[in-house]
Structures are given as structure tokens and as C-alpha cells.
Design an enzyme around this catalytic site. Structure first.
Site, mmCIF file in Angstrom:
data_model
loop_
_atom_site.group_PDB
_atom_site.id
_atom_site.type_symbol
_atom_site.label_atom_id
_atom_site.label_comp_id
_atom_site.label_asym_id
_atom_site.label_seq_id
_atom_site.Cartn_x
_atom_site.Cartn_y
_atom_site.Cartn_z
ATOM 1 C CG HIS A 1 -1.762 -1.214 1.339
ATOM 2 N ND1 HIS A 1 -1.292 -2.448 1.707
ATOM 3 C CD2 HIS A 1 -3.094 -1.366 1.116
ATOM 4 C CE1 HIS A 1 -2.289 -3.314 1.698
ATOM 5 N NE2 HIS A 1 -3.396 -2.685 1.347
ATOM 6 C CG HIS B 1 -5.977 1.628 -0.509
ATOM 7 N ND1 HIS B 1 -5.924 2.007 0.805
ATOM 8 C CD2 HIS B 1 -6.180 0.281 -0.497
ATOM 9 C CE1 HIS B 1 -6.102 0.953 1.581
ATOM 10 N NE2 HIS B 1 -6.259 -0.109 0.818
ATOM 11 C CD GLU C 1 -19.657 -5.910 25.848
ATOM 12 O OE1 GLU C 1 -19.759 -5.176 24.828
ATOM 13 O OE2 GLU C 1 -20.583 -6.034 26.676
ATOM 14 C CG HIS D 1 -27.956 -12.780 27.909
ATOM 15 N ND1 HIS D 1 -28.639 -12.199 26.860
ATOM 16 C CD2 HIS D 1 -27.600 -11.763 28.734
ATOM 17 C CE1 HIS D 1 -28.691 -10.894 27.056
ATOM 18 N NE2 HIS D 1 -28.062 -10.603 28.180
#
Ligand SMILES: Cc1ncc(C[n+]2csc(CCOP(=O)(O)OP(=O)(O)O)c2C)c(N)n1
Length: 681
Positions: free
Chosen positions: A45, A276, A426, A488
Site C-alpha cells: 500500500h 491505496h 467489550e 445470553h
């Protein structure tokens, strides 16, 4: 510019003063190396290094505190190239600044097997690469953890020995990733004023202009999160220097949005996605050389330009020497403790003493409690003995029992605090923990529910890849959590985590195994660990004191067959070990001898020599494994012809005992399955 008023003068004594022409020569050296290395590798890149070369040149010649002679100097400034695809930027910098390992040959072997110039920067390959980046957003979130560790250690040991900045170069992609929101919100809340993000604001990603997919005002977004911000021309060295100098005086983290042109210098491809992620091609490189006034052959840096870069690399030596004197002048116990912590060496006797004390008390007074509570009890003793343990939780603290006695909250006002309220973040938490571990001096542990390991997974994977000691406490580890239901209840998570190389997944069956697993996780210096713990109470199965860590083998016979050789071996982990022991009783009542093997850590078991494994597996006619999760992975223990009692669907919402009956994870069912199999054979 909305930065806050100065609180400290910006140090400028060691700044290198460059004319614009000198600056351009130095920046063009980065550009040339980037386009030549990508061309040689036929992959890579070039756009980012060429576009961000001015930013990097100003940062490294005027601001960064580092010493190539000691890349791991604890008080160095950290530089995180969050946009890891632009790896040639950092490789070129390390080479030019004089990092010994980063030879020109390494640049010529960019992206080749065995080189230290991996496709994306990998921590542990090239000295000077602070973290492994590539998955966008992770580096930025790691940097937040590094800045947190710096604040904490400065509060503990004093800013005469811990006082450094964390700089990040982030791209559009980094800022589009959701993890960046968690990271910047946390950094803003904690007022991490030594964190500076340089945003390579080039408006281009792989698909083309950013306008295809994004219209966020990043400056406003950071401001909303409590950051100081600036918006500058990323090709103007004076503007870059002024913005960084200003950031150094801020009482908040700073975002500097640097408007740049991707592939700066490439005649037809600059400013477009075409530069890129692919080599520019011979014609474009020729045009870029002409446009930049760089007439030197590939990989050749003229001596005068190299000398300017080496001067920049030499700037930090005296800072490091002064720092070493300040460390030497610390009272000897403080210095020894600081050095021990920065080496990442746990005080083994203290750990052994803490584990012994917990085991003694469990032997004296066995406890029927959830393993999450057993873990809390263990932490009360462990965190008192191991001051580098820094806990935290993504909310849910009261449910995952991670805040040990006496731990105060880490905050802007109390950076000495050892418990981090990460908020409901998280993803950001797990990435920040990686940054803390990489920074060194702390051992981060976290808390959430096992089902949300999915939200931590990208960072856990990177911790494993980087070999970093981070410990995730993940509770509510099965249908045993009950009424919260299948959203859960983890079912596939143990298998998914066990699939990550270099990650230890512990699932202790009682209080004693819980402290043993903590002991092992803390000693696992070269990788992350997950402790999967229950919500429901479990009987203590190991009675009596024994300093030997039985869990270290990963699996061991917890209850032997009595009265003769076992014809059935039942293997189980966590909450299912007690059920397996119950099944053994049923079998005995039917005249069948069975033994029970607890498997608290499959990875440790599978790492044993074959003979040891064979001894633990035994030679029963029938092997059964029991785990309230999917079978995947268990064949390595019980063989593909073994029986499995567990889950093959999502769970359900109900009291947990009803769920165990409903899904057939019961002692009767295990015994029946074994008996049926015995009748066949
Ligand atoms: C999480 C993640 N998703 C996707 C990618 C693949 N990828 C590499 S670079 C990039 C985007 C490039 O845009 P930008 O971040 O603006 O970098 P620039 O084009 O300026 O070099 C993508 C999607 C990745 N590395 N990480």
C-alpha cells in the site's frame, strides 16, 4: 483549533529545526522507499505512506521521544500506526532513524517469508513496532490502553520515571470502524491528555471517495467525546508542528485531522483509490520521482538525507540516559519493583503464597459456590499479592465478580485506581487491555459474559497473535445462567475460543480448580487466557489441601473408578464435572465401573506429550464427554467414536435446572448413553 489552555510548556530543547527544503527531502525519502518496496514486493500500500510522510517526518524529527539503540526503553513515546496497511511508513521510518534490525535488505524483502517487514506491522518482528495492526480500529483502541497504562504507572511510580506520550496515525477506515467509537469515548472520559491521534484525512478508501459511504464530521465526533481537536493541512510542516505542540499542552486527548492527499507525488494516481493498495507501476513511479525531485535509484538514500534522519534518531539518547539516572536514583525497593514490573515478571513466591492461602482456606472450609464467586474470592487474595493486576469490567461488575476487595476505580482523578469501569464496551475493553499489556508494567484482566466473547474476539485473536498476557473473566458460561435465555447462553463459544491458537480457555469445575486456573493464567506470559465461569453454584469436588496444581495438565482424573478397571471414562469441564460424578454413581449401582476426568483446559491437555495424554485418556471401553456446549473440539479427547452429551442447538429461557433436564444434560442420560454403548460392544 479548540484545544484547551496550556498546562505545561511544550519542551522544545530537543527539537530538530528543519528548513522546508530539508523537510521535503526527508519526507520524500519515506515516499521513495515506500513506492520502491511495494513495487519490488509486487504488493502493498504505497498511498498512505506517501500521503502521511509529512506528518511522520514532523512527528519523528521534532516530537517523538525514542532511542533506536534501545527500542524497548520503558519511557519512550509510543507510536501506533493504526492503519497497518500503510506498514511501509513505519518500516521506512525505522530504517531511516537507525533501528539496527531494519536494514535496507529488510525493506527490499518487504512482505517476504522470514523478513521482519511483514505485510502489516507485527509486534515482535521488528523492534519499534509497538503493536500488531491491520484490522482497522484496533491500533487506535490499543493506544487508549497504552495511554491508560502510562497514567497508572506514573501515578504509582512517579512521573520522573513514567512520562510519555502515545501517538496514533489513524485512517478513515480506522475511524469508520465501530471499535473507534468505544475507544475514543473511553479516552475522552478518562481525559487521557497524553494521547494524540493524527488522522490521515485523505477522504479515500478502497472503494473510492469516502463520500460513497460516510459523511461523519470526525472533528465534531471527537469533540463530542471530550477531545481537543484541530483541523490542519497535513502537508504543511509548520501547521503539523504547531498542532502537535499544542496537543502536548492539552488536558484532554487530542485529535489532529490532517488533510492529506493519498499517494502524494504520484502524478496520475495521487488523490485516488488507485494508489491505496497496489504497486504504482514503473511509469507512475518515474513520474512521482520527477514530481518529487527525487532522482535517486530505488532503495538509495543519499548520505546527507540519511544523516539528517540519523540526527533525528540520535535526539533521544540523552533523554534516555537522563531517565536511566532518575531510575537509578529511586529508593532501591521502588526501583527493583519498577524494573520487575516492566520486565513482566510476576513475584513467583508471592503468587505461590496467595494460591497456597486460598487453597488452605478451601481445604479448611469447602464451599458450594459459583465459580464466578470462587474467582472473586481468589482475586481478593491474588490482587493483594500481585499489584500489577489491573481489573475491569464492561459494566456487569456485580455479575462477573471482577472487582476485588479494596480496589478503587481508575479515573482521570484517580489514575492509581486498579479497577477500570470500561462501560458497555467489550470490543474497546479487550483492545485497550492489549494496549496495556503491550505497554508493560501491568497485567490487565477483564469481566463480561462468555456470550459476549464474540464482541472481544478480534482483540483476543490479536492478543494471541502477539503473545500478550491478558486475562478475560467470562461468566454465565452456559445454559446454566438460566432465565436470560438463548441470547445470553453461550453454546458455540467455548469451541470458537478453543479454535484460536495460543489462547488458553479455562473452565474450572469448582473453587479449587478456579484458583488453579487463575494461577496458570497469570503464569501464561506468552498469550491470553479466558476463564469461563458459572453463574450457578457448584459443589467443591476437591477436598483436602494439595499444593500441586492438578489443572496444569489440562485434564486429570478427579474421581477414579473404584473396585476395578474403568470400563467407562467420563470427561467433563466446569459445571458438568459434578454431573459426571453423579453419573459415575448411577453406573456403579448398575455394576459398571467408571472414572471421571476433569478437563479444565483442553489446550494444556493437548500440549502434553502423547504418552501422558494416553495415560489421562485411559483405556476404557467407552469414552463419554459432557459439556453444556457444542461437541466441536472434544473428538481430540474422546475420539470420533466417543459419546457426547451436550448441546446441539441454542438454549432457551427457563430456570437452569429445567434447562439441563430439557436438553438432556443429566447424570441419568450420561449413564444410559454409556450403558447402551456398552451393550453394543
Ligand atoms: C477491520 C478491517 N476491515 C477491512 C480491512 C481491509 N482494508 C484495508 S485498508 C481499508 C480501507 C482503506 O481506507 P483508509 O482506511 O482510508 O486507508 P487509505 O486508503 O487512506 O490508505 C480496508 C477496508 C481491514 N484492514 N480491517
Amino acid at each position: 483549533m479548540s484545544a484547551t489552555p496550556a498546562v505545561k510548556p511544550a519542551p522544545s530543547a530537543t527539537r530538530q529545526t528543519l528548513s522546508r527544503a530539508e523537510h521535503d527531502l526527508m519526507a520524500n525519502a519515506i515516499r521513495a522507499l515506500a513506492m520502491d518496496a511495494v513495487e519490488q514486493a509486487k504488493s502493498g500500500h504505497p498511498g498512505l505512506p506517501m500521503g502521511a510522510a509529512d506528518i511522520a517526518t514532523v512527528l519523528f524529527t521534532q516530537f517523538m521521544k525514542f532511542d533506536p539503540a534501545d527500542p524497548a526503553w520503558p519511557d519512550r513515546d509510543r507510536f501506533v500506526l493504526s492503519a497497518g496497511h500503510g506498514s511501509m511508513l513505519i518500516y521506512a521510518l525505522l530504517h531511516l532513524l537507525g533501528y539496527e534490525a531494519m536494514t535496507i535488505d529488510q525493506l527490499k524483502r518487504f512482505r517476504q517469508l522470514g523478513s521482519i517487514t511483514a505485510g502489516h506491522p507485527e509486534h515482535g518482528h521488528a523492534p519499534g513496532v509497538e503493536t500488531t495492526t491491520g484490522p482497522l480500529g484496533q491500533g487506535l483502541a490499543n493506544a487508549v490502553g497504552m495511554a491508560m497504562a502510562e497514567r497508572h504507572l506514573a501515578a504509582v511510580f512517579g512521573d520522573e520515571v513514567v512520562d510519555h506520550k502515545t501517538y496514533v496515525l489513524a485512517s478513515d477506515g480506522d475511524l469508520m470502524e465501530g471499535i473507534s467509537q468505544e475507544a475514543i469515548a473511553l479516552a475522552g472520559h478518562l481525559k487521557l491528555s497524553k494521547l494524540v491521534v493524527l488522522f490521515d484525512d485523505n477522504g479515500i478508501s478502497i472503494d473510492g471517495p469516502l463520500s460513497l459511504a460516510d459523511s461523519v464530521d470526525q472533528v465534531k465526533r471527537f469533540e463530542a467525546a471530550g477531545w481537543a481537536t484541530a483541523h490542519i493541512d497535513g502537508h504543511d510542516p509548520a501547521a503539523i508542528a504547531a498542532a502537535i505542540a499544542n496537543a502536548k499542552t492539552s488536558d484532554r486527548p487530542t485529535l489532529i485531522a490532517c488533510k492529506t492527499k493519498i499517494g502524494f507525488g504520484a502524478p496520475t494516481k495521487a488523490g485516488t483509490e488507485k494508489c491505496h493498495g497496489s504497486p504504482l507501476g514503473a511509469d507512475e513511479i518515474k513520474g512521482a520521482r520527477a514530481a518529487l525531485g527525487w532522482s535517486h535509484p530505488p532503495f538509495e538514500i543519499p548520505a546527507d538525507i540519511r544523516a539528517m534522519w540519523r540526527d533525528a534518531g540520535a535526539r533521544g539518547k540523552s533523554d534516555r540516559q537522563d531517565w536511566a539516572k532518575r531510575v537509578a536514583a529511586l529508593p532501591s525497593d521502588k526501583r527493583t519493583e519498577f524494573e520487575r514490573r516492566m520486565r513482566g515478571e510476576i513475584a513467583r513466591e508471592k503468587l505461590a503464597g496467595a494460591v497456597h492461602a486460598v487453597k488452605r482456606s478451601l481445604a479448611a472450609e469447602p464451599k458450594e459456590i459459583a465459580t464466578r464467586v470462587a474467582s472473586e474470592n481468589a482475586l481478593n487474595t491474588l490482587t493483594a499479592a500481585i499489584p500489577e493486576m489491573i481489573g475491569g469490567s464492561a459494566d456487569l461488575t456485580g455479575s462477573n465478580n471482577t472487582r476485588a476487595k479494596g480496589m478503587t476505580a481508575f479515573s482521570a482523578a484517580n489514575p492509581a485506581g486498579r479497577f477500570i469501569h470500561y462501560g458497555v464496551r467489550e470490543h474497546g475493553m479487550a483492545a485497550a487491555m492489549n494496549g496495556m499489556a503491550l505497554h508493560g508494567g501491568v497485567i490487565p484482566y477483564s469481566g463480561t459474559f462468555l456470550v459476549f466473547s464474540d464482541y472481544c474476539r478480534p482483540s483476543i485473536r490479536l492478543a494471541a497473535l502477539m503473545g500478550q498476557r491478558v486475562i478475560h473473566v467470562m461468566t454465565h458460561d452456559s445454559i446454566g445462567l438460566g432465565e436470560d435465555g438463548p441470547t445470553h447462553q453461550p453454546v458455540e463459544h467455548l469451541a470458537a475460543l478453543r479454535a484460536i491458537p495460543n489462547l488458553l480457555v479455562f473452565r474450572p469445575c469448582d473453587t479449587v480448580e478456579t484458583i488453579e486456573c487463575w494461577d496458570l493464567a497469570l503464569k501464561h506470559k506468552t498469550g491470553p487466557s479466558v476463564l469461563a465461569l458459572t453463574r450457578q453454584n457448584l459443589p467443591q469436588l476437591r477436598i483436602g489441601h494439595d499444593d500441586h496444581n492438578a489443572s496444569a495438565a489440562g485434564a486429570y482424573e478427579v474421581v477414579p473408578a473404584d473396585g476395578g478397571l474403568a470400563v467407562v471414562s467420563i470427561f467433563a469441564s466446569g459445571s458438568e464435572v459434578a454431573i459426571a460424578i453423579e453419573a459415575r454413581k448411577f453406573l456403579r449401582e448398575r455394576g459398571v465401573h467408571a472414572r471421571v476426568v476433569s478437563v479444565p483446559c483442553m489446550e494444556l491437555f493437548l500440549a502434553l506429550p502423547e504418552d501422558d495424554r494416553a495415560d489421562i485418556v485411559g483405556a476404557a471401553r467407552v469414552n463419554v464427554a459432557v459439556e453444556a456446549a457444542v461437541r466441536q473440539g472434544w473428538d481430540a479427547v474422546i475420539g470420533s467414536d466417543g459419546l457426547f452429551v451436550g448441546m446441539s442447538s441454542f438454549g432457551a429461557s427457563a430456570p437452569y435446572k429445567d434447562l439441563y433436564r430439557h436438553f438432556g444434560i443429566t447424570a441419568e442420560r450420561i449413564a444410559d448413553a454409556a450403558l447402551t454403548e456398552l451393550q453394543k460392544s
